[in-house]
Design a protein around this motif. Structure first.
Motif, PDB file in Angstrom:
ATOM      1  N   GLN A  22      -2.776  -3.821   2.623  1.00 20.02           N
ATOM      2  CA  GLN A  22      -3.310  -4.564   1.578  1.00 20.02           C
ATOM      3  C   GLN A  22      -2.132  -4.570   0.250  1.00 20.02           C
ATOM      4  O   GLN A  22      -1.359  -3.551   0.608  1.00 20.02           O
ATOM      5  CB  GLN A  22      -4.592  -3.905   1.007  1.00 20.02           C
ATOM      6  CG  GLN A  22      -5.856  -3.931   1.955  1.00 20.02           C
ATOM      7  CD  GLN A  22      -6.834  -3.184   1.328  1.00 20.02           C
ATOM      8  OE1 GLN A  22      -6.841  -1.877   1.156  1.00 20.02           O
ATOM      9  NE2 GLN A  22      -8.191  -3.589   1.431  1.00 20.02           N
ATOM     10  N   SER A  23      -2.369  -5.448  -0.487  1.00 21.90           N
ATOM     11  CA  SER A  23      -1.372  -5.521  -1.531  1.00 21.90           C
ATOM     12  C   SER A  23      -2.516  -5.068  -2.836  1.00 21.90           C
ATOM     13  O   SER A  23      -3.599  -5.221  -2.881  1.00 21.90           O
ATOM     14  CB  SER A  23      -0.833  -6.930  -1.790  1.00 21.90           C
ATOM     15  OG  SER A  23       0.043  -7.094  -0.737  1.00 21.90           O
ATOM     16  N   TYR A  24      -1.520  -4.355  -3.724  1.00 21.98           N
ATOM     17  CA  TYR A  24      -2.445  -3.834  -4.872  1.00 21.98           C
ATOM     18  C   TYR A  24      -1.916  -4.448  -6.322  1.00 21.98           C
ATOM     19  O   TYR A  24      -0.529  -4.491  -6.239  1.00 21.98           O
ATOM     20  CB  TYR A  24      -2.278  -2.352  -4.985  1.00 21.98           C
ATOM     21  CG  TYR A  24      -2.924  -1.973  -3.585  1.00 21.98           C
ATOM     22  CD1 TYR A  24      -4.389  -1.434  -3.490  1.00 21.98           C
ATOM     23  CD2 TYR A  24      -2.214  -1.733  -2.323  1.00 21.98           C
ATOM     24  CE1 TYR A  24      -4.983  -1.030  -2.486  1.00 21.98           C
ATOM     25  CE2 TYR A  24      -2.954  -0.988  -1.256  1.00 21.98           C
ATOM     26  CZ  TYR A  24      -4.212  -0.741  -1.089  1.00 21.98           C
ATOM     27  OH  TYR A  24      -4.651  -0.281  -0.339  1.00 21.98           O
ATOM     28  N   SER A  25      -2.687  -4.256  -7.291  1.00 18.09           N
ATOM     29  CA  SER A  25      -2.116  -4.570  -8.651  1.00 18.09           C
ATOM     30  C   SER A  25      -2.742  -3.267  -9.202  1.00 18.09           C
ATOM     31  O   SER A  25      -3.715  -2.910  -9.704  1.00 18.09           O
ATOM     32  CB  SER A  25      -2.863  -5.737  -9.285  1.00 18.09           C
ATOM     33  OG  SER A  25      -2.731  -5.656 -10.558  1.00 18.09           O
ATOM     34  N   PRO A  26      -1.661  -2.349  -9.526  1.00 17.10           N
ATOM     35  CA  PRO A  26      -2.133  -0.949  -9.914  1.00 17.10           C
ATOM     36  C   PRO A  26      -2.546  -1.058 -11.391  1.00 17.10           C
ATOM     37  O   PRO A  26      -1.935  -1.681 -12.158  1.00 17.10           O
ATOM     38  CB  PRO A  26      -0.633  -0.069  -9.751  1.00 17.10           C
ATOM     39  CG  PRO A  26       0.389  -1.135  -9.898  1.00 17.10           C
ATOM     40  CD  PRO A  26      -0.262  -2.355  -9.333  1.00 17.10           C
ATOM     41  N   ALA A  27      -3.736  -0.283 -11.699  1.00 16.87           N
ATOM     42  CA  ALA A  27      -4.108  -0.099 -13.099  1.00 16.87           C
ATOM     43  C   ALA A  27      -3.326   1.184 -13.860  1.00 16.87           C
ATOM     44  O   ALA A  27      -2.716   2.099 -13.201  1.00 16.87           O
ATOM     45  CB  ALA A  27      -5.457   0.139 -13.074  1.00 16.87           C
ATOM     46  N   PRO A  28      -3.430   1.051 -15.197  1.00 16.18           N
ATOM     47  CA  PRO A  28      -2.594   2.113 -15.870  1.00 16.18           C
ATOM     48  C   PRO A  28      -3.397   3.560 -15.747  1.00 16.18           C
ATOM     49  O   PRO A  28      -4.487   3.619 -15.304  1.00 16.18           O
ATOM     50  CB  PRO A  28      -2.982   1.781 -17.133  1.00 16.18           C
ATOM     51  CG  PRO A  28      -3.919   0.892 -17.310  1.00 16.18           C
ATOM     52  CD  PRO A  28      -3.870   0.204 -16.001  1.00 16.18           C
ATOM     53  N   LEU A  29      -2.500   4.596 -15.485  1.00 23.73           N
ATOM     54  CA  LEU A  29      -3.167   5.720 -15.490  1.00 23.73           C
ATOM     55  C   LEU A  29      -3.674   6.272 -16.980  1.00 23.73           C
ATOM     56  O   LEU A  29      -3.566   5.263 -17.726  1.00 23.73           O
ATOM     57  CB  LEU A  29      -1.825   6.940 -14.971  1.00 23.73           C
ATOM     58  CG  LEU A  29      -1.433   6.663 -13.462  1.00 23.73           C
ATOM     59  CD1 LEU A  29      -0.285   7.610 -13.060  1.00 23.73           C
ATOM     60  CD2 LEU A  29      -2.618   6.656 -12.550  1.00 23.73           C
ATOM     61  N   SER A  33      -6.879  -2.356  -9.974  1.00 23.37           N
ATOM     62  CA  SER A  33      -7.813  -3.250 -10.744  1.00 23.37           C
ATOM     63  C   SER A  33      -7.880  -4.498  -9.838  1.00 23.37           C
ATOM     64  O   SER A  33      -8.759  -5.121 -10.095  1.00 23.37           O
ATOM     65  CB  SER A  33      -7.280  -3.612 -12.139  1.00 23.37           C
ATOM     66  OG  SER A  33      -5.834  -4.148 -12.087  1.00 23.37           O
ATOM     67  N   TYR A  34      -7.177  -4.581  -8.840  1.00 23.07           N
ATOM     68  CA  TYR A  34      -7.165  -5.764  -7.822  1.00 23.07           C
ATOM     69  C   TYR A  34      -6.511  -5.369  -6.541  1.00 23.07           C
ATOM     70  O   TYR A  34      -5.414  -5.034  -6.698  1.00 23.07           O
ATOM     71  CB  TYR A  34      -6.759  -7.147  -8.404  1.00 23.07           C
ATOM     72  CG  TYR A  34      -7.320  -8.084  -7.833  1.00 23.07           C
ATOM     73  CD1 TYR A  34      -8.733  -8.833  -8.203  1.00 23.07           C
ATOM     74  CD2 TYR A  34      -6.771  -8.940  -6.924  1.00 23.07           C
ATOM     75  CE1 TYR A  34      -9.120  -9.979  -7.700  1.00 23.07           C
ATOM     76  CE2 TYR A  34      -7.179 -10.211  -6.289  1.00 23.07           C
ATOM     77  CZ  TYR A  34      -8.355 -10.773  -6.615  1.00 23.07           C
ATOM     78  OH  TYR A  34      -8.961 -11.698  -6.112  1.00 23.07           O
ATOM     79  N   ALA A  35      -7.191  -5.824  -5.354  1.00 20.69           N
ATOM     80  CA  ALA A  35      -6.472  -5.371  -4.036  1.00 20.69           C
ATOM     81  C   ALA A  35      -6.846  -6.543  -3.300  1.00 20.69           C
ATOM     82  O   ALA A  35      -7.854  -7.307  -3.238  1.00 20.69           O
ATOM     83  CB  ALA A  35      -6.988  -4.267  -3.525  1.00 20.69           C
ATOM     84  N   PHE A  36      -5.995  -6.969  -2.216  1.00 19.01           N
ATOM     85  CA  PHE A  36      -6.144  -8.175  -1.402  1.00 19.01           C
ATOM     86  C   PHE A  36      -4.989  -7.906  -0.132  1.00 19.01           C
ATOM     87  O   PHE A  36      -4.300  -7.012  -0.199  1.00 19.01           O
ATOM     88  CB  PHE A  36      -5.792  -9.521  -2.135  1.00 19.01           C
ATOM     89  CG  PHE A  36      -4.372  -9.223  -2.902  1.00 19.01           C
ATOM     90  CD1 PHE A  36      -3.209  -9.959  -2.262  1.00 19.01           C
ATOM     91  CD2 PHE A  36      -4.336  -9.108  -4.233  1.00 19.01           C
ATOM     92  CE1 PHE A  36      -1.902  -9.728  -2.762  1.00 19.01           C
ATOM     93  CE2 PHE A  36      -3.108  -8.905  -4.736  1.00 19.01           C
ATOM     94  CZ  PHE A  36      -1.993  -9.427  -4.105  1.00 19.01           C
ATOM     95  N   GLY A  72       0.815  -1.268   0.077  1.00 19.30           N
ATOM     96  CA  GLY A  72      -0.033  -0.015   0.147  1.00 19.30           C
ATOM     97  C   GLY A  72       0.862   1.105   0.049  1.00 19.30           C
ATOM     98  O   GLY A  72       0.658   2.011  -0.853  1.00 19.30           O
ATOM     99  N   GLU A  73       1.926   1.176   0.792  1.00 21.92           N
ATOM    100  CA  GLU A  73       2.655   2.472   0.835  1.00 21.92           C
ATOM    101  C   GLU A  73       3.440   2.779  -0.443  1.00 21.92           C
ATOM    102  O   GLU A  73       3.514   4.133  -0.722  1.00 21.92           O
ATOM    103  CB  GLU A  73       3.667   2.493   1.967  1.00 21.92           C
ATOM    104  CG  GLU A  73       4.703   1.219   1.851  1.00 21.92           C
ATOM    105  CD  GLU A  73       5.688   1.268   1.101  1.00 21.92           C
ATOM    106  OE1 GLU A  73       6.225   2.603   0.727  1.00 21.92           O
ATOM    107  OE2 GLU A  73       6.456   0.353   0.828  1.00 21.92           O
TER     108      GLU A  73
END
Length: 756
Positions: A738-745, A726-729, A332-333
């Motif tokens: 949480q961990s993240y799969s960042p989506a495109p800007l 687009s996905y967080a868990f 997250g950070e």
């Protein structure tokens, strides 16, 4: 300078198209059924030429560049009498026609898929269909993106290159990757019984421009599909027959390039016709994050031949090869740091993989008479899959999975249309046998360098299935459907992991009987009520299913559904559905690909799905959908989990789009997608708050405002530069949060589609 050259080329293309259009004529039309509703996917041909088209979702079609002269226009659709209309084409003018098609009570000649005798107007379950014309206008590079057009479906993109993404449907969040949805292409199952993941299904190998349509079944409502249909089923059909040449070229941000081509051409072979279809795709991107390059290629070929007037044979070949790097997930950070969200996590390694896939399918169709048709089929799959992945943020921990998989399947089904007294009965029955072999090897690795050999396993999985369904047209007010499916499984697992004694385990004797029942009622023209109860199942997960000392039964799923549909000509279409879905026992993966599961116990999903399409003015289209889903763990051995939500299921999913084309053929499309909050912690200690996303597209229709000849377009994704995942868990290791799969800007693409 290069961009200026591209604009000059496209401008010249538009001008040339305008000049040619003045020397020829075109025809525009509307296809209407005898009930007064518009008809999509109707094949329209200008006899004596190679010109033709398919009607779109609004029943409209355009055929351009027709030489001056008199012609016969012919329209045809399965289950309807063909209709023809004489037209006169003049230079620079448009002929406007309206064609009415009458439904035939008995016709099975052109059915080439299982369940072909079952009629759309008798459907008792919630089934969304997305057709070719809609798909073309979306400029897709991946077939999974089609799901954004389906009410209640959300794509949870992992953004890990060629790894299959998940999507949420009917309150299940692991469809596509974790085996919670059945996915087929031309009757070939993409679900892997013992591959990368139980039920893993990779839609990267589908060429979007080659899709004729996809039917999205919600929940375990259809007898045609088996154990993976918990959330539902995606049934893709590729293009068959016809005369067409379609091209799509697209390039944009992150050095992304996509080229797709599809064409259909019949050939005279003696006194008979050989129908051929071919499609190809080449896609490449450097990706929007560090270490995310992806290259893939697809080929699809189909050949159909009428052996006799009653018998035809078809060969369908598909091939895919993909190679990618994967950035992994970030904490997250880092996700909320604009300067670092596009970088890999501190201890990330060189994840990625490659995959090769080939399938062959042969169909033999035989019509005994105009009311009874037999389909016999067989298909094979050969696949190898290598993946390097890391599921934590600490030092080390990368693994390699290498899987070789072979599938052999055969089956037959009988489609029929008959009468019982004054009652019309449409029915299907079938048998299927599936045989899958897989070799699974694993290593502990470091930046793709093998260190320790850890897994060596060999699986054999077999299934036998029988199904039957009948639709009884008792009256327009009462059209019941009865169905049943029976599945039985056998198999073995040979364990030969390093450092452990060789061991062979047999699959538990697992079988299940799934009943389906419902009815549909047309209360007045255009307004239908539907309701159904359906049962489905899923097998115990992982190695536990091979423990013969434990009596394990499949997990049962019961779905209760009711809804209404209303359509007024081509101006208004509404679909409202409510559902309750109960599972007897459910196992959930804590994080994508982690291999760590927990027992969710008995669960319940309740929800509403609303779909709406309005065309108040010509060339103006408004579409929207809204879904509300509430999930709950009803009973669990861990009583603290009772009352908690199931992981990663958004409470709301909203989609709105506006599409308008000027008479000058310039147009624009705006779409808004809002995803509500969802739980990511097993005990619901964490929630992701969701996001709102806006996309825009600007286009010019080649050939005129209502033409489907092609487009020059500019697409802008994430118009307002939203930072979203687009996905967080739940985080890996003990980092917390949480961990993240960042989506495109914000990103751009420009391209052209051209249809001959």
């Amino acid at each position: 300078m290069q961009f200026a050259k591209v604009l000059f080329f496209l401008s010249g293309l538009i001008n040339i198209s305008g000049i040619i259009a003045q020397e020829k004529g075109k025809v525009e039309g509307l296809i209407i059924s005898e009930a007064g509703s518009v008809m999509d996917n109707v094949n329209i041909l200008v006899l004596g030429t190679d010109k033709g088209a398919f009607s779109n979702n609004n029943g409209r079609f355009v055929i351009s560049d027709i030489a001056v002269g008199e012609y016969t226009l012919e329209a045809s659709a399965i289950g309807y009498d063909g209709a023809s209309k004489r037209i006169k084409v003049e230079a620079g003018k448009t002929v406007v026609v309206k064609i009415n098609l009458k439904e035939i009570s008995f016709q099975l000649k052109e059915i080439t898929i299982k369940g072909g005798a079952l009629k759309t107007r008798n459907r008792v379950a919630s089934i969304s269909t997305v057709n070719l014309n809609t798909i073309k206008n979306l400029h897709l590079t991946n077939a999974q993106q089609i799901l954004n057009q389906v009410p209640g479906v959300e794509i949870g993109a992992y953004n890990q290159g060629g790894v299959a993404d998940v999507f949420t449907m009917r309150g299940f969040s692991g469809a596509g990757h974790e085996g919670q949805a059945a996915i087929e292409v031309d009757g070939v199952s993409l679900n892997e019984g013992e591959g990368a993941h139980d039920g893993y299904a990779d839609m990267n190998l589908i060429i979007p421009i080659n899709i004729s349509k996809v039917d999205v079944y919600k929940g375990p409502s259809s007898v045609l599909f088996g154990r993976y249909g918990m959330a539902g089923t995606l049934a893709f059909e590729t293009r068959k027959g016809g005369v067409y040449q379609d091209l799509s070229l697209k390039g944009g941000s992150f050095e992304t390039f996509d080229a797709q081509i599809a064409f259909g051409q019949p050939f005279e072979l003696g006194k008979k016709t050989l129908k051929t279809n071919f499609a190809a795709q080449l896609y490449r991107t450097n990706g929007f994050t560090e270490n995310s390059e992806f290259l893939k290629g697809n080929l699809n070929a189909r050949v159909a031949y009428n052996v006799t007037e009653r018998t035809d044979i078809t060969l369908n070949l598909k091939g895919y090869s993909g190679k990618w790097d994967a950035p992994g997930y970030i904490p997250g950070e880092q996700f909320y740091d604009e300067d670092r969200r596009g970088k890999q996590a501190v201890n990330a390694e060189n994840d990625g993989g490659n995959k090769n896939y080939v399938s062959e399918r042969v169909d033999v169709n035989h019509s005994f008479n105009k009311t009874l048709r037999l389909l016999v089929f067989g298909y094979a799959v050969q696949q190898d899959y290598q993946r390097f992945s890391k599921y934590g943020f600490e030092l080390g921990g990368q693994t390699e999975d290498y899987i070789v998989r072979d599938v052999y399947a055969v089956g037959a089904n009988l489609n029929g249309i008959h009468n019982i007294g004054s009652i019309d009965v449409n029915w299907v029955s079938g048998l299927e046998f599936y045989n899958e072999f897989s070799d699974f090897k694993g290593w502990a690795t470091e930046n793709r360098v093998r260190r320790d050999f850890s897994k060596n396993r060999h699986n054999k999985l077999q299934s036998f299935s029988a199904f039957a369904q009948g639709e009884f047209e008792i009256s327009s007010y009462f059209r019941p459907t009865l169905g049943v499916r029976y599945d039985v499984y056998d198999g073995s697992l040979k364990l030969n992991d390093p450092g452990t004694p060789e061991e062979k385990k047999s699959l538990n004797n697992l079988s299940h009987l799934s009943p389906k029942v419902g009815f549909r009622s047309t209360l007045f023209q255009g307004f239908d009520f539907k309701t159904n109860v359906s049962n489905g199942f899923t097998l115990p997960s992982g190695i536990t299913r091979y423990n013969s000392n434990v009596n394990l039964e499949p997990s049962e799923i019961w779905q209760y559904e009711a809804g209404v549909e209303y359509a007024y000509k081509n101006h208004f279409n509404l679909n409202l559905t409510g559902f309750i879905l109960n599972t007897s026992k459910e196992v959930t993966e804590t994080a994508p690909g982690s291999g760590e599961f927990f027992n969710s116990g008995k669960t319940q999903r309740r929800g509403l799905e609303l779909g709406l399409a309005v065309e108040p003015l010509e060339r103006l289209s408004l579409k929207g959908s809204f879904a509300y889903t509430r999930t709950e763990i009803m009973d669990n051995v861990d009583k603290t989990l009772e009352g908690k939500e199931v992981l990663n299921v958004p409470r709301t999913i909203t989609h709105l789009s506006l599409d308008y084309t000027l008479k000058s053929a310039l147009g624009a499309r705006l779409s808004l997608r809002d995803i509500g909050k969802y739980a990511t912690g097993v005990d619901n200690s964490f929630f992701y708050q969701g996001y709102t996303l806006v996309d825009a597209s600007f286009f010019y229709n080649l050939g005129g405002a209502l033409s489907h000849k092609g487009q020059v377009f500019v697409d802008i994704s994430n118009l307002f530069n939203k930072n979203y995942a687009s996905y967080a868990f739940d985080s890996f290791d003990d980092v917390g949060g949480q961990s993240y799969s960042p989506a495109p800007l914000r990103n751009f693409s420009i391209g052209v589609t051209y249809n001959l």
